[in-house]
Structure formats: structure tokens, C-alpha cells
Write a protein that holds these residues in place. Sequence first.
Motif, short mmCIF file in Angstrom:
data_model
loop_
_atom_site.label_atom_id
_atom_site.label_comp_id
_atom_site.label_asym_id
_atom_site.label_seq_id
_atom_site.Cartn_x
_atom_site.Cartn_y
_atom_site.Cartn_z
N ASP A 13 0.87 -1.18 0.00
CA ASP A 13 0.00 0.00 0.00
C ASP A 13 0.90 1.23 0.00
O ASP A 13 1.37 1.67 1.05
N ARG A 14 1.18 1.75 -1.19
CA ARG A 14 2.14 2.86 -1.32
C ARG A 14 1.65 4.13 -0.64
O ARG A 14 2.44 4.87 -0.08
N TYR A 15 0.35 4.40 -0.70
CA TYR A 15 -0.18 5.59 -0.04
C TYR A 15 0.06 5.52 1.47
O TYR A 15 0.54 6.46 2.08
N GLN A 16 -0.27 4.38 2.06
CA GLN A 16 -0.08 4.20 3.50
C GLN A 16 1.41 4.21 3.86
O GLN A 16 1.79 4.70 4.93
N GLU A 17 2.23 3.69 2.98
CA GLU A 17 3.68 3.72 3.21
C GLU A 17 4.17 5.16 3.28
O GLU A 17 4.95 5.52 4.18
N ALA A 18 3.72 5.99 2.36
CA ALA A 18 4.11 7.41 2.37
C ALA A 18 3.63 8.09 3.64
O ALA A 18 4.37 8.86 4.27
N GLU A 19 2.41 7.78 4.05
CA GLU A 19 1.87 8.38 5.27
C GLU A 19 2.70 7.97 6.49
O GLU A 19 3.00 8.80 7.36
N ALA A 20 3.08 6.71 6.55
CA ALA A 20 3.90 6.24 7.67
C ALA A 20 5.26 6.92 7.68
O ALA A 20 5.78 7.28 8.75
N ILE B 63 7.48 8.68 -3.11
CA ILE B 63 6.32 7.80 -3.30
C ILE B 63 5.14 8.61 -3.81
O ILE B 63 4.44 8.18 -4.74
N CYS B 64 4.92 9.78 -3.25
CA CYS B 64 3.80 10.63 -3.69
C CYS B 64 3.96 11.04 -5.15
O CYS B 64 2.98 11.06 -5.90
N GLU B 65 5.18 11.35 -5.54
CA GLU B 65 5.42 11.70 -6.94
C GLU B 65 5.12 10.51 -7.86
O GLU B 65 4.52 10.68 -8.92
N ALA B 66 5.52 9.32 -7.44
CA ALA B 66 5.23 8.13 -8.23
C ALA B 66 3.73 7.87 -8.31
O ALA B 66 3.20 7.53 -9.38
N LEU B 67 3.05 8.05 -7.20
CA LEU B 67 1.59 7.86 -7.20
C LEU B 67 0.91 8.90 -8.09
O LEU B 67 -0.04 8.57 -8.80
N ALA B 68 1.39 10.12 -8.07
CA ALA B 68 0.82 11.17 -8.91
C ALA B 68 1.02 10.84 -10.39
O ALA B 68 0.14 11.09 -11.21
N ALA B 69 2.15 10.26 -10.72
CA ALA B 69 2.42 9.88 -12.11
C ALA B 69 1.49 8.76 -12.55
O ALA B 69 1.12 8.68 -13.73
N GLU B 70 1.08 7.91 -11.62
CA GLU B 70 0.19 6.80 -11.94
C GLU B 70 -1.28 7.23 -12.00
O GLU B 70 -2.10 6.56 -12.60
N LEU B 71 -1.60 8.36 -11.40
CA LEU B 71 -2.99 8.79 -11.27
C LEU B 71 -3.70 8.97 -12.61
O LEU B 71 -4.81 8.46 -12.78
N PRO B 72 -3.13 9.67 -13.60
CA PRO B 72 -3.86 9.83 -14.87
C PRO B 72 -4.22 8.49 -15.53
O PRO B 72 -5.34 8.34 -16.03
N ALA B 73 -3.31 7.54 -15.49
CA ALA B 73 -3.61 6.24 -16.08
C ALA B 73 -4.72 5.55 -15.32
O ALA B 73 -5.63 4.94 -15.91
N ALA B 74 -4.68 5.63 -14.00
CA ALA B 74 -5.72 4.99 -13.18
C ALA B 74 -7.08 5.64 -13.43
O ALA B 74 -8.10 4.94 -13.54
N LEU B 75 -7.10 6.96 -13.55
CA LEU B 75 -8.36 7.64 -13.83
C LEU B 75 -8.89 7.26 -15.21
O LEU B 75 -10.10 7.11 -15.39
#
Length: 85
Positions: free
Chosen positions: A30-37, A64-76
Motif C-alpha cells: 500500500d504505497r499511499y499508507q507507506e508514504a503516510e507512515a 512515493i507521492c510523486e510516483a503515485l501522482a504519475a500513476e494517477l492519470p492512467a488509473a483515472l
Amino acid sequence: AGTLALFQGDDAEAAGCYARELALAREVADRYQEAEALIDLGVLAYRREAFERATDLTEGAAAICEALAAELPAALGLAGQALSN
């Protein structure tokens, strides 16, 4: 639980909670939770005046947040496709 412990001044308990949070996030990928931790641990390190450690932890979270942001357009895009079908 970790944040409550932190606000109550129990840094040791907060550190344990945040470490468990990080380990679990990594275990379930869980990358989001990892970043939060990592942010939580960074705040704790800053509070303890371990500034270099705080920087390392928060930079890890930022990566991690930058990587998640890069993945966001594809996920949407995939979500939009699924909803349109």
C-alpha cells in the motif's frame, strides 16, 4: 494510535505504532499508507531533533507521492473506461 501517543508525549509508543504502520503498508504494498507512515516517522524524527533522519524520511514519502501522482492519470483513465462500459 501513533498520533495520539505523539500528542500525549509518548514518543516511544508513537515510534512503535509508526514502525508497525510502515511494515504493514510495505507488506501489503500500500504505497499511499507507506508514504503516510514515512511522514509520521519524519515528524517524530523532527520532534526528536534528528533533522537528517526527518529529511530522509520525508523525502522518501515525497518520492512515493510523486510516483503515485504519475500513476494517477492512467488509473483515472481506466476508471473512466470501466464506468463507460
